[in-house]
Scaffold this active site. Sequence first.
Site, PDB file in Angstrom:
ATOM      1  N   GLU A 119       0.800  -1.197  -0.061  1.00  0.00           N
ATOM      2  CA  GLU A 119      -0.045  -0.023  -0.045  1.00  0.00           C
ATOM      3  C   GLU A 119       1.034   1.259  -0.078  1.00  0.00           C
ATOM      4  O   GLU A 119       0.550   2.208  -0.765  1.00  0.00           O
ATOM      5  CB  GLU A 119      -0.682  -0.158   1.225  1.00  0.00           C
ATOM      6  CG  GLU A 119      -2.016  -0.954   1.080  1.00  0.00           C
ATOM      7  CD  GLU A 119      -1.915  -2.382   1.499  1.00  0.00           C
ATOM      8  OE1 GLU A 119      -0.546  -2.727   1.952  1.00  0.00           O
ATOM      9  OE2 GLU A 119      -2.645  -3.181   1.859  1.00  0.00           O
ATOM     10  N   LYS A 173     -17.599  -1.199   5.549  1.00  0.00           N
ATOM     11  CA  LYS A 173     -18.038  -2.301   4.672  1.00  0.00           C
ATOM     12  C   LYS A 173     -19.681  -2.033   4.514  1.00  0.00           C
ATOM     13  O   LYS A 173     -20.155  -2.411   3.359  1.00  0.00           O
ATOM     14  CB  LYS A 173     -17.900  -3.546   5.197  1.00  0.00           C
ATOM     15  CG  LYS A 173     -17.774  -4.550   3.944  1.00  0.00           C
ATOM     16  CD  LYS A 173     -16.875  -5.805   4.133  1.00  0.00           C
ATOM     17  CE  LYS A 173     -16.914  -6.820   3.118  1.00  0.00           C
ATOM     18  NZ  LYS A 173     -16.123  -8.193   3.471  1.00  0.00           N
TER      19      LYS A 173
END
Lengths: 593, 220
Positions: free
Chosen positions: A80, A192
């Site tokens: 990342e 989410k």
Amino acid sequence: MSERAAPITRETDEQPAETRPDDSSTETDRPPVTTGAEAVVRTLENAGVEYAFGVQGGAIMPVYDALYDSEIYHVTMAHEQGAAHAADAYGIVSGEPGLCLATSGPGATNLVTGIADADMDSDPMLALTGQVPTAFVGNDAFQETDTTGVTAPITKDNTFSSDSARVGQDVAEAFALAREGRPGPTLVDLPKDVTNGETDRVPDELTPPDTYEVQEEADPEIVRDAARRIEASSRPVMLLGGGVIKADAAEECRAFAIEHEIPVITTMPGLGSFPEDHDLSLEMAGMHGTGYANMAISLCDTLIGVGTRFDDRLTGGIETFAPDAEVIHVDIDPAEISKNIHAEYPLVGDAATVMEQLADEVDASPEAKKWRAQCQQWKSEYSMAYQAPEDEPVKPQFVVEALDEATSDQAIVTTGVGQHQMWACQYWTYTEPRTWVSSHGLGTMGYGVPAAIGARLAADDDQEVVCIDGDASFLMTIQELSVAVRENMDITVAVLNNEYIGMVRQWQDAFFEGRHSASEYGWCPEFDKLAEAFGAKGFRIDEYDEVADTIEAALAYDGPSVIDVHIDPRENVYPMVPSGGDNSQFALTEDQL
Amino acid sequence: MTYGLEGPAPEDRPAPQGRRTPQGIRIDPEVEAEHEPRRTVISALVKHEPGVLSDVSGLFSRRQFNIESLTVGPTEDESQARITLVVEEPDPGIAQVKKQLRKLIPVISVRELPGDAMRRELALIKVNATQPDRVAAVADMYGAKAVDASPETATFEITGSRQKIDAAIETFGQFGIRELSRTGTTALARDTEDTASEAPVEQQVNRQQTTSPHPTANDD
């Protein structure tokens, strides 16, 4: 796709390229948005985002699922941190916010270095992070981190998006905010359940939050006073920072300097804002700036600073920085005015606009013939030179010059951080904005390779992308080479290999009695062979007579290539102003430190 | 073999004559800058949303601003909250507090309040009440209101300027203070003046940072 973008063909069995909507598609042709994740992706598409850099993961999966059907091309990075640096570099070269994606917890924390880097350099960037479902937030759920808490000090603004109906709007505002005014990184944390939740709401406007105000024009009265000061000065200097490039104000600054024959110095992030091959250019000032730039900055009577925050690597000790100068400071961020160096003439506004205001107001050029002659004399007295005896190992400066010579003016340079970065500043002649991509404020080792990937996608097809790296810096993000190979990116990495954390070694020699604590890299891998293992093309340079041919071959290779350049391990970076020192007292050799 | 560049050694180069202060202000005999810390009250109007207080307090800790007190509470507009800060800094520091605060996205406006602004804080003081008459007399003297009493203790609420509360605490001290809790200062501008509105002088970057835009904010 814009003209800037390198065309990458993506054809898969499930989604043949020809069935994907093309540029001519209208809103009504697209399938309706039904989830928060689709709202996020549609918002990004509407914002003109072409590339995303990221790594998959549990909490960000709904967004990736929506990306599957999107025109946005996703580059899967090895780590990342690489995604954040690539997005950062994309933002520097294109001027549009680069997009990076990561999942919650470790994904988000791995972005942190790249976000902090973008924040220090005011690069436009949007980070989207997955988050555990809102019902789990605060319960130490699997892969949960307080991402907005962690990134609050290193973002321009961040948002925890808590509502599916609002998530598109949050992303739209963050994107707009990243590029508006003083650019910077923004982050939206996406739980989410929010991205999975139902919504059909996609914002139709890209505007920053209503509390964000930008002042475009400077106070005319102060502009008038500053103009009088410039006219009356006899030793004027312009200091162009990274903000000049961010504001696309290079043209206005050049015109002003040339019309009034004012010598120009750049900061490190400002490289490329003024052509270094122009007579008026004194190149870069600061800790490893040129002797002539540092002499000029120390003895000027009027300093016109544009888009610079007067970092301590530039100023040295505040007490001795431009002590005779009245300072005219142009900056879009009021908080930069008089933060480090007091500005007698604060001009808050967009650099291009303010330079035009100033150009209109200045009626007569300063009488500074003597001063310009003095600057030229310093240029010859302290010319950037190095000795390169044939029977010694290759000097890094020679390699940087050879690379510069072998590439066009449009070539983009990315670097890691360390001695190689300073040689890349000193011995490459920058002439165009947005061709210099480096980690300035944060000084992040390992920046070079992922930045080259981001820069490659933002660059024109015929623009070369060269990464000048150091051995220690290269090793920190070497895994991103796999991405360059997978995407068949035409980048050339030159590793200036001295088997040291060279800049640390230099300081240890100067300030720690030569005690090389943990700065030797005796176990350095063979980078050319390592490159081959990744599937890139590997080269090696040991002698002067190999330099030109090897560089030519590496540049000609259509794909990622790595040159392991074994340089003189004793070579250090000069001139040097010791940390917190007086810029006019730069050392030309170790003896002068 | 020596490496490096040609040119005069450091001591042989022309040296500039001037000097700057540690705040970066050029020293000019006519505008010699004084930078004694002063105490002032800054009022910020912010969006009433989660995380704002943490943004603000985080800003102060990472920039090492010297904050004396910080209070926050809702306003007449339920979407907005007011943060009142008491800062003790030299003038360039106060200017930075205001500018950095204004940079936070949820912050709507920032203003340094004039010296005559109304400033109040509240304290709860729990004292030993073995001599109820004398305790009551002291409370009366400071206009403190009894909010709780027990055979051994009495708890008073007192509002007023910082100095008044300091004085009350000192006087109550003779009975033995068992516990004490005080809020920071909260403030509003006087008369019809709008506490939240940014004064024009603060919208522009203050050119004369060496002098304060407002009279020194002494506590009333």
